[in-house]
Design a protein around this motif. Structure first.
Motif, PDB file in Angstrom:
ATOM      1  N   VAL A   1      -6.987   6.818   1.767  1.00 29.79           N
ATOM      2  CA  VAL A   1      -6.810   5.397   1.543  1.00 29.79           C
ATOM      3  C   VAL A   1      -7.941   4.904   0.652  1.00 29.79           C
ATOM      4  O   VAL A   1      -9.097   4.915   1.059  1.00 29.79           O
ATOM      5  CB  VAL A   1      -6.795   4.626   2.872  1.00 29.79           C
ATOM      6  CG1 VAL A   1      -6.544   3.155   2.619  1.00 29.79           C
ATOM      7  CG2 VAL A   1      -5.729   5.184   3.800  1.00 29.79           C
ATOM      8  N   ALA A   2      -7.643   4.479  -0.592  1.00 29.60           N
ATOM      9  CA  ALA A   2      -8.689   4.087  -1.530  1.00 29.60           C
ATOM     10  C   ALA A   2      -8.888   2.585  -1.494  1.00 29.60           C
ATOM     11  O   ALA A   2      -7.947   1.828  -1.517  1.00 29.60           O
ATOM     12  CB  ALA A   2      -8.298   4.517  -2.939  1.00 29.60           C
ATOM     13  N   LEU A   3     -10.134   2.142  -1.434  1.00 28.77           N
ATOM     14  CA  LEU A   3     -10.463   0.722  -1.439  1.00 28.77           C
ATOM     15  C   LEU A   3     -11.511   0.436  -2.498  1.00 28.77           C
ATOM     16  O   LEU A   3     -12.337   1.265  -2.817  1.00 28.77           O
ATOM     17  CB  LEU A   3     -11.027   0.292  -0.073  1.00 28.77           C
ATOM     18  CG  LEU A   3     -10.047   0.354   1.093  1.00 28.77           C
ATOM     19  CD1 LEU A   3     -10.758  -0.040   2.361  1.00 28.77           C
ATOM     20  CD2 LEU A   3      -8.890  -0.576   0.849  1.00 28.77           C
ATOM     21  N   ASP A  20      -0.943  -2.536  10.463  1.00 34.24           N
ATOM     22  CA  ASP A  20      -0.195  -1.409  11.008  1.00 34.24           C
ATOM     23  C   ASP A  20       1.077  -1.236  10.186  1.00 34.24           C
ATOM     24  O   ASP A  20       1.723  -2.225   9.804  1.00 34.24           O
ATOM     25  CB  ASP A  20       0.147  -1.638  12.475  1.00 34.24           C
ATOM     26  CG  ASP A  20      -1.087  -1.587  13.365  1.00 34.24           C
ATOM     27  OD1 ASP A  20      -1.994  -0.791  13.071  1.00 34.24           O
ATOM     28  OD2 ASP A  20      -1.147  -2.344  14.352  1.00 34.24           O
ATOM     29  N   VAL A  21       1.434   0.015   9.918  1.00 35.75           N
ATOM     30  CA  VAL A  21       2.545   0.302   9.010  1.00 35.75           C
ATOM     31  C   VAL A  21       3.561   1.195   9.711  1.00 35.75           C
ATOM     32  O   VAL A  21       3.209   2.194  10.341  1.00 35.75           O
ATOM     33  CB  VAL A  21       2.035   0.983   7.717  1.00 35.75           C
ATOM     34  CG1 VAL A  21       3.195   1.292   6.772  1.00 35.75           C
ATOM     35  CG2 VAL A  21       1.004   0.087   7.018  1.00 35.75           C
ATOM     36  N   TRP A  22       4.845   0.801   9.578  1.00 38.21           N
ATOM     37  CA  TRP A  22       5.966   1.600  10.081  1.00 38.21           C
ATOM     38  C   TRP A  22       6.899   1.898   8.924  1.00 38.21           C
ATOM     39  O   TRP A  22       6.860   1.229   7.883  1.00 38.21           O
ATOM     40  CB  TRP A  22       6.755   0.835  11.134  1.00 38.21           C
ATOM     41  CG  TRP A  22       6.064   0.600  12.430  1.00 38.21           C
ATOM     42  CD1 TRP A  22       6.179   1.320  13.593  1.00 38.21           C
ATOM     43  CD2 TRP A  22       5.142  -0.463  12.725  1.00 38.21           C
ATOM     44  NE1 TRP A  22       5.380   0.777  14.574  1.00 38.21           N
ATOM     45  CE2 TRP A  22       4.736  -0.307  14.085  1.00 38.21           C
ATOM     46  CE3 TRP A  22       4.604  -1.516  12.001  1.00 38.21           C
ATOM     47  CZ2 TRP A  22       3.835  -1.173  14.706  1.00 38.21           C
ATOM     48  CZ3 TRP A  22       3.706  -2.371  12.605  1.00 38.21           C
ATOM     49  CH2 TRP A  22       3.329  -2.201  13.940  1.00 38.21           C
ATOM     50  N   ILE A  23       7.784   2.887   9.111  1.00 38.34           N
ATOM     51  CA  ILE A  23       8.836   3.146   8.134  1.00 38.34           C
ATOM     52  C   ILE A  23      10.172   3.161   8.863  1.00 38.34           C
ATOM     53  O   ILE A  23      10.290   3.667   9.983  1.00 38.34           O
ATOM     54  CB  ILE A  23       8.570   4.465   7.355  1.00 38.34           C
ATOM     55  CG1 ILE A  23       9.462   4.533   6.122  1.00 38.34           C
ATOM     56  CG2 ILE A  23       8.701   5.700   8.231  1.00 38.34           C
ATOM     57  CD1 ILE A  23       8.972   5.500   5.059  1.00 38.34           C
ATOM     58  N   PHE A  35       1.770   9.337  -2.524  1.00 39.43           N
ATOM     59  CA  PHE A  35       2.219   8.096  -3.152  1.00 39.43           C
ATOM     60  C   PHE A  35       1.332   6.961  -2.673  1.00 39.43           C
ATOM     61  O   PHE A  35       1.131   6.775  -1.468  1.00 39.43           O
ATOM     62  CB  PHE A  35       3.673   7.828  -2.770  1.00 39.43           C
ATOM     63  CG  PHE A  35       4.194   6.500  -3.243  1.00 39.43           C
ATOM     64  CD1 PHE A  35       4.575   6.321  -4.557  1.00 39.43           C
ATOM     65  CD2 PHE A  35       4.291   5.423  -2.373  1.00 39.43           C
ATOM     66  CE1 PHE A  35       5.054   5.100  -5.000  1.00 39.43           C
ATOM     67  CE2 PHE A  35       4.772   4.205  -2.804  1.00 39.43           C
ATOM     68  CZ  PHE A  35       5.160   4.042  -4.125  1.00 39.43           C
ATOM     69  N   THR A  36       0.784   6.185  -3.613  1.00 36.61           N
ATOM     70  CA  THR A  36      -0.138   5.105  -3.284  1.00 36.61           C
ATOM     71  C   THR A  36       0.285   3.817  -3.961  1.00 36.61           C
ATOM     72  O   THR A  36       0.682   3.826  -5.129  1.00 36.61           O
ATOM     73  CB  THR A  36      -1.571   5.452  -3.728  1.00 36.61           C
ATOM     74  OG1 THR A  36      -1.995   6.642  -3.061  1.00 36.61           O
ATOM     75  CG2 THR A  36      -2.544   4.335  -3.381  1.00 36.61           C
ATOM     76  N   VAL A  57      -2.032   1.319   0.530  1.00 41.82           N
ATOM     77  CA  VAL A  57      -1.331   2.193   1.477  1.00 41.82           C
ATOM     78  C   VAL A  57      -0.983   3.490   0.770  1.00 41.82           C
ATOM     79  O   VAL A  57      -0.446   3.470  -0.340  1.00 41.82           O
ATOM     80  CB  VAL A  57      -0.052   1.520   2.010  1.00 41.82           C
ATOM     81  CG1 VAL A  57       0.738   2.480   2.905  1.00 41.82           C
ATOM     82  CG2 VAL A  57      -0.406   0.253   2.782  1.00 41.82           C
ATOM     83  N   THR A  58      -1.309   4.596   1.382  1.00 38.95           N
ATOM     84  CA  THR A  58      -1.007   5.912   0.822  1.00 38.95           C
ATOM     85  C   THR A  58      -0.161   6.707   1.801  1.00 38.95           C
ATOM     86  O   THR A  58      -0.469   6.771   2.984  1.00 38.95           O
ATOM     87  CB  THR A  58      -2.294   6.693   0.514  1.00 38.95           C
ATOM     88  OG1 THR A  58      -3.025   6.007  -0.495  1.00 38.95           O
ATOM     89  CG2 THR A  58      -1.992   8.105   0.032  1.00 38.95           C
ATOM     90  N   LEU A  59       0.905   7.288   1.297  1.00 36.00           N
ATOM     91  CA  LEU A  59       1.716   8.249   2.056  1.00 36.00           C
ATOM     92  C   LEU A  59       1.447   9.625   1.471  1.00 36.00           C
ATOM     93  O   LEU A  59       1.579   9.829   0.261  1.00 36.00           O
ATOM     94  CB  LEU A  59       3.201   7.913   1.952  1.00 36.00           C
ATOM     95  CG  LEU A  59       3.647   6.567   2.515  1.00 36.00           C
ATOM     96  CD1 LEU A  59       5.136   6.357   2.253  1.00 36.00           C
ATOM     97  CD2 LEU A  59       3.369   6.494   3.994  1.00 36.00           C
TER      98      LEU A  59
END
Length: 401
Positions: A381-383, A284-287, A266-267, A307-309
């Motif tokens: 991660v696509a940029l 930085d990413v948390w869930i 999922f992006t 952000v990709t999970l």
């Protein structure tokens, strides 16, 4: 290979919701010119202190053959090279032909770096045997005559640290010629690119923010502080959202599906500016509910954060609603995104494999995510194409100052 959910930009309405939370978000703005040719980003938070077979194909110190002191230091969003140092990334698993190197140099992204002081771009070539090893003596590192040039061009004058076996052009160590001529000699004598990187001399001191090699963009930073989410639990996060201290949006408000399929990656991409070119920023990413580290991601040169999970990450979470918390490292932007993860089933038995539990965040039901181990950092991660370096990024604090 996993299927991917559709990536969409934040709509103007969703941007307004985030602005209401005091975050300096812009409306969707014009479409990005490079949307169909994204970069792949590598966030490097660990560099090996020596060169060895087991470290060569990761970023490492090329001057050390044994573990020992190094002349560089990782910081929050950069690596500082102090004195004699060589940071190299090997690609022996997929070496590039000279033609491929030229195509990379002349492509839309090119090869180059962003730093506050000059560094020497390094292109490492070797002649490989049938097993993929370098033939004795057929190895050299190329470096530019002028290290102030941030991007590589085949018309520049470059040097070869060693003679090129079979060449009359580079017949002595550190011989110089146009990069185009050197590459032609390497190609005609069977050399391939096996590594790239950057180097500083004993009197140099440079803080490097990024290194671009074709569509591969590398940024540097310290490892994520997994305890720095800023909200101890879902109740604290709910209070911040309710008080409009941070921006908050759901995947539906982003124009994405209401439910996330855990069998697919999922992006989602967020525009952080109104289309102005900006420097790369780390988030930085948390869930939640219990803050669990997802990893470190980076915005691109146009101010978009993707952000990709992975499906592995999503499948490890209980079914139900969850909240992603994104915190900028060297700035004041903090925002949250709610997503609903569908139940995952065992294809053999049909049984649900991610148990639903609930906690209250912002009046919404969130599944508990408080298992012990941190989620693995995804590499997908696509940029978009990195733009000019060092342009001011517009932002303000969470309370709208």
């Amino acid at each position: 290979m996993h299927n991917h959910s559709t990536v969409r930009r934040v709509t103007a309405g969703a941007s307004a919701l985030l602005l209401a939370g005091g975050i300096a978000w812009a409306t969707a703005g014009p479409a990005m010119a490079s949307d169909d040719a994204p970069n792949t980003i590598e966030v490097v938070t660990s560099v090996a202190d020596h060169e060895a077979p087991d470290t060569y194909n990761s970023w490492h110190e090329g001057y050390n053959t044994l573990s020992g002191p190094v002349n560089w230091t990782l910081y929050s969003g950069a690596i500082e090279m102090k004195g004699k140092s060589q940071l190299i990334k090997g690609i022996t698993g997929h070496p590039l032909s000279v033609d491929q190197v030229i195509a990379t140099i002349e492509g839309p992204d090119g090869i180059g770096w962003g730093a506050d002081s000059p560094v020497n771009t390094q292109l490492v070539f070797g002649k490989l045997d049938a097993s993929g090893g370098v033939v004795d003596g057929k190895f050299t590192t190329l470096y530019p005559d002028d290290n102030t040039q941030q991007f590589v061009d085949v018309s520049q004058t470059w040097h070869s640290t060693r003679t090129i076996v079979g060449s009359t052009l580079i017949s002595s160590p550190h011989g110089a010629a146009s990069l185009s001529a050197i590459l032609t000699e390497l190609g005609s004598n069977g050399y391939s690119l096996i590594a790239y990187g950057m180097q500083t001399n004993p009197t140099d001191w440079s803080t490097v923010f990024r290194f671009q090699f074709g569509s591969q963009l590398t940024v540097f930073g310290t490892p994520m502080d997994q305890s720095a989410a800023g909200f101890a639990d879902s109740d604290a996060l709910a209070a911040a959202i309710a008080n409009d201290e941070i921006g908050h949006v759901t995947t539906q408000e982003l124009g994405l599906p209401a439910t996330v399929d855990p069998s697919k990656s999922f992006t989602v991409t967020f525009p952080l500016t109104d289309g102005e070119v900006s420097d790369v920023k780390l988030f930085d990413v948390w869930i939640y509910s219990t803050p669990t580290a997802v990893g470190t991601f980076a915005s691109d040169g146009n101010g978009d954060l993707t952000v990709t999970l992975s499906s592995e990450q999503l499948s490890a979470l209980p079914a139900g609603e969850h909240t992603l918390l994104l915190r900028e490292r060297a700035g004041d932007r903090v925002f949250a995104v709610t997503l609903t993860i569908a139940a995952a089933t065992d294809p053999a038995t049909g049984a649900t494999t991610n148990q639903v539990t609930a906690a209250a965040v912002g009046g919404e039901s969130l599944a508990a995510t408080g298992f012990d181990s941190a989620l693995p950092l995804t590499a997908a991660v696509a940029l978009i194409l990195l733009g000019a370096f060092g342009v001011f990024v517009r932002r303000r604090t969470a309370n709208g100052r």
